[in-house]
Design an enzyme around this catalytic site. Structure first.
Site, PDB file in Angstrom:
ATOM      1  N   GLN A   1      63.398  44.000  43.081  1.00 44.67           N
ATOM      2  CA  GLN A   1      64.064  44.375  44.337  1.00 44.67           C
ATOM      3  C   GLN A   1      65.433  45.006  44.095  1.00 44.67           C
ATOM      4  O   GLN A   1      66.105  45.415  45.039  1.00 44.67           O
ATOM      5  CB  GLN A   1      64.231  43.140  45.237  1.00 44.67           C
ATOM      6  CG  GLN A   1      62.928  42.560  45.753  1.00 44.67           C
ATOM      7  CD  GLN A   1      62.198  43.494  46.710  1.00 44.67           C
ATOM      8  OE1 GLN A   1      62.752  44.469  47.222  1.00 44.67           O
ATOM      9  NE2 GLN A   1      60.931  43.196  46.940  1.00 44.67           N
TER      10      GLN A   1
ATOM     11  N   ASP B   1      64.361  39.449  37.054  1.00 45.17           N
ATOM     12  CA  ASP B   1      63.356  40.124  37.860  1.00 45.17           C
ATOM     13  C   ASP B   1      64.101  41.135  38.730  1.00 45.17           C
ATOM     14  O   ASP B   1      64.749  40.768  39.710  1.00 45.17           O
ATOM     15  CB  ASP B   1      62.616  39.092  38.712  1.00 45.17           C
ATOM     16  CG  ASP B   1      61.636  39.734  39.690  1.00 45.17           C
ATOM     17  OD1 ASP B   1      61.629  40.978  39.795  1.00 45.17           O
ATOM     18  OD2 ASP B   1      60.886  38.987  40.341  1.00 45.17           O
TER      19      ASP B   1
ATOM     20  N   LYS C   1      57.901  50.250  43.910  1.00 41.63           N
ATOM     21  CA  LYS C   1      59.018  49.953  44.817  1.00 41.63           C
ATOM     22  C   LYS C   1      60.167  50.943  44.645  1.00 41.63           C
ATOM     23  O   LYS C   1      61.150  50.872  45.366  1.00 41.63           O
ATOM     24  CB  LYS C   1      59.530  48.527  44.578  1.00 41.63           C
ATOM     25  CG  LYS C   1      58.504  47.441  44.955  1.00 41.63           C
ATOM     26  CD  LYS C   1      59.125  46.065  44.898  1.00 41.63           C
ATOM     27  CE  LYS C   1      58.137  44.979  44.631  1.00 41.63           C
ATOM     28  NZ  LYS C   1      57.540  44.407  45.843  1.00 41.63           N
TER      29      LYS C   1
ATOM     30  N   HIS D   1      60.066  35.146  43.663  1.00 42.48           N
ATOM     31  CA  HIS D   1      58.737  35.609  44.049  1.00 42.48           C
ATOM     32  C   HIS D   1      57.733  34.819  43.204  1.00 42.48           C
ATOM     33  O   HIS D   1      58.043  34.437  42.075  1.00 42.48           O
ATOM     34  CB  HIS D   1      58.665  37.102  43.714  1.00 42.48           C
ATOM     35  CG  HIS D   1      57.427  37.805  44.159  1.00 42.48           C
ATOM     36  ND1 HIS D   1      56.237  37.718  43.485  1.00 42.48           N
ATOM     37  CD2 HIS D   1      57.207  38.631  45.215  1.00 42.48           C
ATOM     38  CE1 HIS D   1      55.335  38.468  44.095  1.00 42.48           C
ATOM     39  NE2 HIS D   1      55.888  39.030  45.151  1.00 42.48           N
TER      40      HIS D   1
HETATM   41  C1  LIG Z   1      61.332  39.981  43.572  1.00 45.66           C
HETATM   42  C2  LIG Z   1      59.934  40.390  43.242  1.00 45.66           C
HETATM   43  N1  LIG Z   1      59.386  40.032  42.067  1.00 45.66           N
HETATM   44  C3  LIG Z   1      58.147  40.387  41.721  1.00 45.66           C
HETATM   45  C4  LIG Z   1      57.351  41.131  42.566  1.00 45.66           C
HETATM   46  C5  LIG Z   1      55.954  41.462  42.127  1.00 45.66           C
HETATM   47  O1  LIG Z   1      55.836  42.809  41.845  1.00 45.66           O
HETATM   48  P1  LIG Z   1      54.422  43.464  41.571  1.00 45.66           P
HETATM   49  O2  LIG Z   1      53.545  43.050  42.700  1.00 45.66           O
HETATM   50  O3  LIG Z   1      54.697  44.922  41.552  1.00 45.66           O
HETATM   51  O4  LIG Z   1      53.928  42.963  40.262  1.00 45.66           O
HETATM   52  C6  LIG Z   1      57.870  41.533  43.785  1.00 45.66           C
HETATM   53  C7  LIG Z   1      57.052  42.355  44.704  1.00 45.66           C
HETATM   54  O5  LIG Z   1      56.636  41.962  45.772  1.00 45.66           O
HETATM   55  C8  LIG Z   1      59.183  41.135  44.147  1.00 45.66           C
HETATM   56  O6  LIG Z   1      59.702  41.471  45.332  1.00 45.66           O
END
Ligand SMILES: Cc1ncc(COP(=O)(O)O)c(C=O)c1O
Lengths: 425, 172
Positions: A205, A202, A228, A124
């Site tokens: 998910q 990370d 989430k 991401h």
């Molecule tokens: C794999 C992953 N990393 C990071 C994020 C970012 O999370 P946040 O927007 O809650 O900071 C997301 C969310 O879309 C994600 O799916």
């Protein structure tokens, strides 16, 4: 015991929502953000209505009670992750904030121009951009592990890259938010350790769908977001190995993170306050703790199995629809995420058309532009399942996808050849 | 290359998602894809590259990564003699590009400049949610910057740098 989505649905008030045309809501955008059960909403309302005050600073009843609630949330989170100590659990505003914290604090202190940060192409943007920014500051290199044609990354590829690049940090997502690929965190962390790399996982998910044991994973940093995991937005969790966190300089400066401030300087507070400058997400932490309890009471393994069943059913049926392309690994290595395209139909139009049927999916690059580029795509549509979704909703999705294809198929339409445009109002 | 975000100045009040009751005022997608729009999508006006273009630019919708190119031929008297678009994207952005090219031919640069985002949305027809307004306005935005992007190495004429459009932003 398999999970009963019908009874679970009773816990989520938003699922009663009707959309225009009196459509029931089919919420399949859970990878972007989940919904919350009544118990989480109630826990937060209870705090606001009965004992809200700032934490760690008031010598009065409400502040004592809020502080107790906030710190109890830290213990719940510690247990959810099986962290060794409460001092290893830092509340941030989300995954993005937590990764930036590590990049700024740990990164600036440890990474130099000679170093490499290793990522996967599936990350991401939240786990890419902070490292590009670090590279801009210190001149390090950022390298990406690519995926195979079957959307996986072999262990040998990981081992070889770690050996060759000797990265300072290996930062990877436990589960791809686009492909649903579940990576073998423990194995990769082990390989990274053997090559002297620090490991950041990370888990944005992963946390919603699997029991996480940070000691089992043996990772240095593990990060996820509240919104989430059926919790509130505005809160995230940074787990860090205590020795690492203790040696890191503070990131944001301000109240709560200090031990003592003088006109000449400051000394920082102990963990975890050192990394929690300012008024923290108090009510959000209380809501998050309730959400984690809800998931544990429901059973994370059951949740994961249920989602996999739904995703498998969706994939099996979508595979038979002409013109539909699916992206992701084999079902056994996959979370409840189904990303797809339809020949000749833009993903935005897919999402818009599904929305007419009350079905919420995501369309776009899902904050994973490098992955889409690698796959030769600009965008995909993504259905992501959670504990409250049903097989009936899978059927509705599949039916709607079939209709989408018919709706947008080329049918020899002709534009009106008048230069005076018909301005409809 | 430009990036577009109209969120901050074009979100019409009717779409602000304040209450559940807002749902009744949300446009229906059936209307968005009305016949007129699908006709332009399938049978676009001046789609392709204009070999004799004097001005051109391209822009990207950061929400979905779609790219639109606009190429123009300005005649001796300054009028837009031909306007072409190319690229790929959703029904909304492709149809709005087609409508816009059709509308702009024969106009003076001043008339093109004076053609506002609101007018573009009106030309398109069906009501759009703020996110889809971005799709609709992408070709309009690229057209505006193409007008300031001559293809000759005639630097003196290039006032593109002074064009102050909306700021860019990324999907969140
Ligand atoms: C794999 C992953 N990393 C990071 C994020 C970012 O999370 P946040 O927007 O809650 O900071 C997301 C969310 O879309 C994600 O799916």
């Amino acid at each position: 015991m398999p999970l009963d989505p019908q009874s679970i649905r009773q816990d989520f008030p938003i699922l009663k929502r009707r959309l225009p045309g009196d459509q029931p809501l089919v919420f399949l955008d859970n990878a972007a953000s989940s919904q919350r059960p009544q118990s989480v909403i109630d826990a937060m309302t209870d705090c606001y209505e009965n004992f809200y005050a700032n934490v760690h600073r008031g010598i009065h009843t409400l502040s004592e009670e809020s502080t107790a609630g906030y710190e109890a949330a830290r213990v719940t989170t510690q247990q959810f992750l099986n962290a060794a100590s409460q001092r290893e659990v830092i509340f941030t505003s989300g995954t993005t904030a937590a990764i930036n914290l590590v990049a700024r604090s740990w990164g600036d202190a440890h990474v130099t121009a000679d170093d490499t940060i290793l990522l996967t192409i599936c990350e991401h943007h939240a786990n890419i951009v902070p490292w590009h920014q670090l590279a801009e500051r210190v001149g390090c290199r950022v390298e990406f592990l690519l995926i195979n044609d079957d959307y996986s990354i072999d262990t040998e590829t990981v081992a070889e890259a770690l050996q060759r690049l000797q990265p300072k940090l290996f930062a990877f997502t436990a589960t791809s938010n686009v492909l649903g690929t579940v990576f073998p965190v423990q194995q990769w962390a082990q390989l990274a350790k053997e090559n002297g790399a620090t490991v950041l996982v990370d888990a944005a998910q992963a946390a919603p769908h699997q029991a996480i044991d940070v000691q089992d994973w043996d990772a240095d940093f593990v990060i996820f977001s509240g919104h989430k995991v059926c919790g509130p937005s505005g809160i995230g969790v940074l787990y860090g190995r205590e020795a690492l966190l203790a040696a890191m300089p503070p990131f944001l400066g301000g109240g709560a993170m200090i031990d003592r401030v003088t006109v000449d300087g400051f000394t920082s507070a102990e963990l975890p306050e050192k990394f929690e400058a300012g008024t923290p997400p108090i009510v959000e932490a209380i809501g998050l703790a309730r959400a984690l309890q809800y998931l544990q009471d429901t059973g994370l393994n059951e949740i994961a199995r249920h989602e996999r069943d739904l995703a498998a059913a969706a994939e099996q049926q979508l595979r038979d629809v002409e013109g539909v392309n699916l992206f992701g690994p084999r079902q056994s290595e996959k979370a409840g995420i189904v990303s797809f395209t339809i020949d000749g139909v833009h993903p935005h139009d897919i999402a818009q058309w599904l929305n007419l049927r009350g079905i919420a999916v995501r369309a776009g690059h899902h904050c994973a532009m490098p992955l889409h580029e690698h796959m030769g795509l600009t965008a995909t549509a993504r259905a992501s399942f959670y504990l409250y979704n049903t097989l009936d909703e899978v059927e509705q999705l599949v039916d709607a996808v079939k209709q989408t294809r018919e709706k947008f198929a080329r049918s020899g339409r002709r534009r009106r050849r008048s230069s005076i445009s018909s301005s409809s109002s | 290359m430009i990036s577009v975000d109209f969120h901050h100045f074009l979100v019409s009040i009717a779409f602000l998602p304040a209450m559940a009751s807002v749902s009744s005022s949300m446009p229906s997608e059936q209307d968005i894809y009305e016949e007129h729009v699908l006709d332009h999508y399938e049978d676009p006006y001046n789609r392709g590259e204009l070999a004799s273009a004097t001005h051109a630019d391209e822009g990207k919708n950061p929400l979905c990564g779609d790219v639109v190119q606009v190429s123009l031929r300005l005649a001796g008297d300054g009028k837009v003699e031909e306007a072409f678009f190319d690229g790929h994207g959703c029904v909304i952005s492709q149809a709005s590009a087609s409508m816009l090219m059709e509308e702009m031919e024969g106009k003076t640069p001043e008339e093109v400049k004076d053609f506002t985002a609101e007018q573009m949305l009106e030309l398109f027809g069906p009501q759009l949610t703020p996110n889809r307004q971005k799709c609709c306005l992408l070709p309009w935005r690229v057209l505006q910057s193409a007008l300031h992007s001559p293809l000759e190495e005639d630097e003196a004429d290039d006032d593109a740098a002074h064009f102050s459009g909306p700021s860019l932003s990324e999907e969140n």
